[in-house]
Design a protein around this motif. Structure first.
Motif, PDB file in Angstrom:
ATOM      1  N   TRP A 158       0.513  -1.195  -0.053  1.00  0.00           N
ATOM      2  CA  TRP A 158       0.089   0.098  -0.093  1.00  0.00           C
ATOM      3  C   TRP A 158       0.963   1.082   0.051  1.00  0.00           C
ATOM      4  CZ3 TRP A 158      -4.946  -0.368  -0.890  1.00  0.00           C
ATOM      5  CH2 TRP A 158      -5.743  -1.615  -0.638  1.00  0.00           C
TER       6      TRP A 158
ATOM      7  N   THR B 190       0.318   5.750  -0.201  1.00  0.00           N
ATOM      8  CA  THR B 190      -0.924   6.803   0.103  1.00  0.00           C
ATOM      9  C   THR B 190      -0.777   7.538  -1.265  1.00  0.00           C
ATOM     10  OG1 THR B 190      -0.072   7.112   2.297  1.00  0.00           O
ATOM     11  CG2 THR B 190      -1.034   8.886   1.239  1.00  0.00           C
TER      12      THR B 190
ATOM     13  N   GLU C 299      -5.223   5.282   0.200  1.00  0.00           N
ATOM     14  CA  GLU C 299      -4.239   4.354  -0.128  1.00  0.00           C
ATOM     15  C   GLU C 299      -4.454   3.555  -1.345  1.00  0.00           C
ATOM     16  OE1 GLU C 299      -1.856   3.625   4.092  1.00  0.00           O
ATOM     17  OE2 GLU C 299      -3.719   2.332   3.674  1.00  0.00           O
TER      18      GLU C 299
ATOM     19  N   CYS D 282      -6.957  10.737   3.805  1.00  0.00           N
ATOM     20  CA  CYS D 282      -5.876   9.980   2.985  1.00  0.00           C
ATOM     21  C   CYS D 282      -6.335   8.513   2.340  1.00  0.00           C
ATOM     22  CB  CYS D 282      -4.912   9.338   4.065  1.00  0.00           C
ATOM     23  SG  CYS D 282      -3.686  10.552   4.643  1.00  0.00           S
TER      24      CYS D 282
ATOM     25  N   SER E 268      -7.223   4.901   4.592  1.00  0.00           N
ATOM     26  CA  SER E 268      -5.837   4.561   5.209  1.00  0.00           C
ATOM     27  C   SER E 268      -6.273   5.045   6.866  1.00  0.00           C
ATOM     28  CB  SER E 268      -4.614   5.720   5.201  1.00  0.00           C
ATOM     29  OG  SER E 268      -5.071   7.133   5.374  1.00  0.00           O
TER      30      SER E 268
END
Length: 65
Positions: A9, A11, A24, A22, A37
């Motif tokens: 993963w 960001t 991901e 966020c 996230s």
């Protein structure tokens, strides 16, 4: 992508810097995985490669130059 069964993963570069929004992403064999996230154990959206490519291209077309 890593050799383990766990996705690698990262960001999104479009996520906000405040840590409150966020997103991901991770590459899969046949597309892209997307998750929040803040809820890593929560739902994951799988987008097939062709649809993801079309989505990314549409963003590039909408970006002011």
């Amino acid at each position: 992508m890593t050799t383990s069964s766990e996705p690698d993963w990262f960001t999104s570069s479009y996520s906000g810097g405040s840590g409150t929004e966020c997103v991901e992403c991770a590459c899969s064999v046949d597309g892209t995985l997307i998750r929040d996230s803040k809820r890593a154990e929560g739902p994951v959206v799988h987008v097939r490669a062709g649809a993801w490519s079309a989505f990314v291209r549409s963003l590039a077309l909408d970006t002011p130059r």
